[in-house]
Design an enzyme around this catalytic site. Structure first.
Site: not given
Ligand SMILES: Cc1cc2nc3c(=O)[nH]c(=O)nc-3n(C[C@H](O)[C@H](O)[C@H](O)COP(=O)(O)OP(=O)(O)OC[C@H]3O[C@@H](n4cnc5c(N)ncnc54)[C@H](O)[C@@H]3O)c2cc1C
Length: 355
Positions: A164, A346, A243
């Protein structure tokens, strides 16, 4: 290219919070991108590059400078019987590119079906799901360097991809405007079926034949839909940024400590743990959130946890960016107090310094 003023940004994001852009432009060509950049530089305006708005929390007072929406279109492909190189413009819808690749029997991004956003957004946080990440297929990122105005090319290694993250959202953050991304896919390749949820989906179907690329794409979309991770217009649980927290990567010793705690506190809910990068252990952020009291459907005024996914913070209607931020901080503090684990967010927080 038209420069507009005081344009609402919330409707351009999936979370639907935040204030307006003082100036706003939509770039349909590379020339538009260059002109918009020149406009911002000449007026000393801070620049924010907007893709599909699916990974953003925009501050309530909005963005004081220029928001440049990347709307460059076009997909070309070339290759042979084994490999196919897709050149996709940054403003293309990501899922449409996945659908095209699957239609052309090209494997490599099928597990990334149903992820909202644009092609240009994918290298930024190395988009991933169900065992695949774009880092496995990206061969080149063509971009405009903001400081010099030059067009440059980044190789896969230059992007420094990891879980990520990439250099584009860390050491080289805000340095480039992505114009085009190349993905090298395997023509006639088998779909990837590494992820437990996918294996379970096909096991339940009871078919002995290995699933095809279109079947895997459909399965991924069906699983995502059941978790409100596929945008369905009007569905409240989809008003999220996906998320909200990354899965924490911890040392083996740290994972052991948390596992011991978990066995004492919630023996009926085993702690999920997966092999991570550099010998680390990847823990499930969703488990930590749920075992800290924020279960699916938990509401705190106009914000809450999705009823279908413990990692998605949802705007239940009328939430402000401040509400979202306060709720995410509450979760982070509780998880840290109870489990000693720091959860990292995130989505990208835009314009938050003065909130
Ligand atoms: C329901 C839902 C499910 C999701 N599921 C997943 C998932 O499974 N896996 C996953 O990894 N992500 C997931 N996401 C997050 C998101 O979809 C991805 O991060 C996506 O790639 C963001 O792309 P975007 O075009 O919407 O970028 P935006 O949200 O518009 O921007 C995100 C960041 O990228 C930058 N950016 C965007 N385009 C460019 C460009 N052309 N040049 C330079 N910078 C740019 C922006 O400045 C910003 O910093 C999900 C989100 C939602 C809402």
């Amino acid at each position: 290219m038209q420069i507009q003023e005081n344009i609402a940004l919330a409707p351009l994001t999936t979370l639907n919070v935040g204030g307006p852009a003082r100036f706003f432009a939509e770039a349909h060509s590379e020339r538009d991108v260059q002109q918009a950049l020149a406009y911002a530089v000449a007026r000393h305006l801070p620049l924010f590059v907007l893709g599909g708005g699916s990974n953003l929390v925009i501050a309530d007072h909005g963005w004081p400078g220029l928001v440049l929406k990347i709307a460059l279109r076009g997909i070309e492909f070339e290759g042979d019987t084994q490999k196919m190189l897709f050149h996709a413009a940054a403003g293309e819808d990501w899922d449409s590119l996945v659908a095209l690749a699957v239609n052309k029997s090209c494997a490599g991004i099928e597990c990334l079906s149903g992820i909202p956003g644009t092609v240009g957004g994918t290298p930024i946080q190395n988009v991933g799901a169900y065992g695949q990440e774009v880092s496995q297929t990206i061969t080149r990122v063509r971009a405009l360097e903001i400081a010099s105005g030059n067009i440059i090319e980044l190789s896969n290694a230059d992007c420094g991809f990891a879980y990520r993250t990439s250099r584009l959202n860390t050491s080289m953050r805000d340095r480039y405007i992505v114009l085009e991304v190349d993905y090298l896919l395997h023509r006639g390749g088998a779909p990837m079926l590494e992820y437990g949820d996918l294996q379970k989906f096909f096991a339940e179907q009871g078919s002995s034949a290995p699933p095809t690329l279109p079947q895997v794409r459909d399965a991924v979309c069906a699983i995502r839909r059941s978790k409100a991770m596929l945008i369905v217009p009007g569905e409240e649980d989809c008003r999220s940024a996906g998320s909200f927290f990354k899965n924490p990567l911890v040392s083996a010793a740290e994972a052991g400590r948390i596992q011991e705690l978990a066995e004492k506190r919630v023996p009926e809910k085993p702690l999920p743990r997966y092999p991570g990068e550099d010998g680390k252990v990847k823990l499930a952020a969703a488990w930590l959130v749920e075992q800290s009291g924020f279960t699916k459907g938990f509401a705190r005024g106009p914000v809450g946890i999705s009823r279908k996914h413990a990692l998605a913070i949802v705007n239940r209607g009328g939430a402000t960016a401040k509400d979202i931020f306060a709720f995410s901080e509450e979760i982070q503090h509780r998880v840290f107090d109870l489990w000693g684990v720091s959860l990292h967010t995130e989505p990208v927080f835009v314009g938050f310094t003065a909130t």
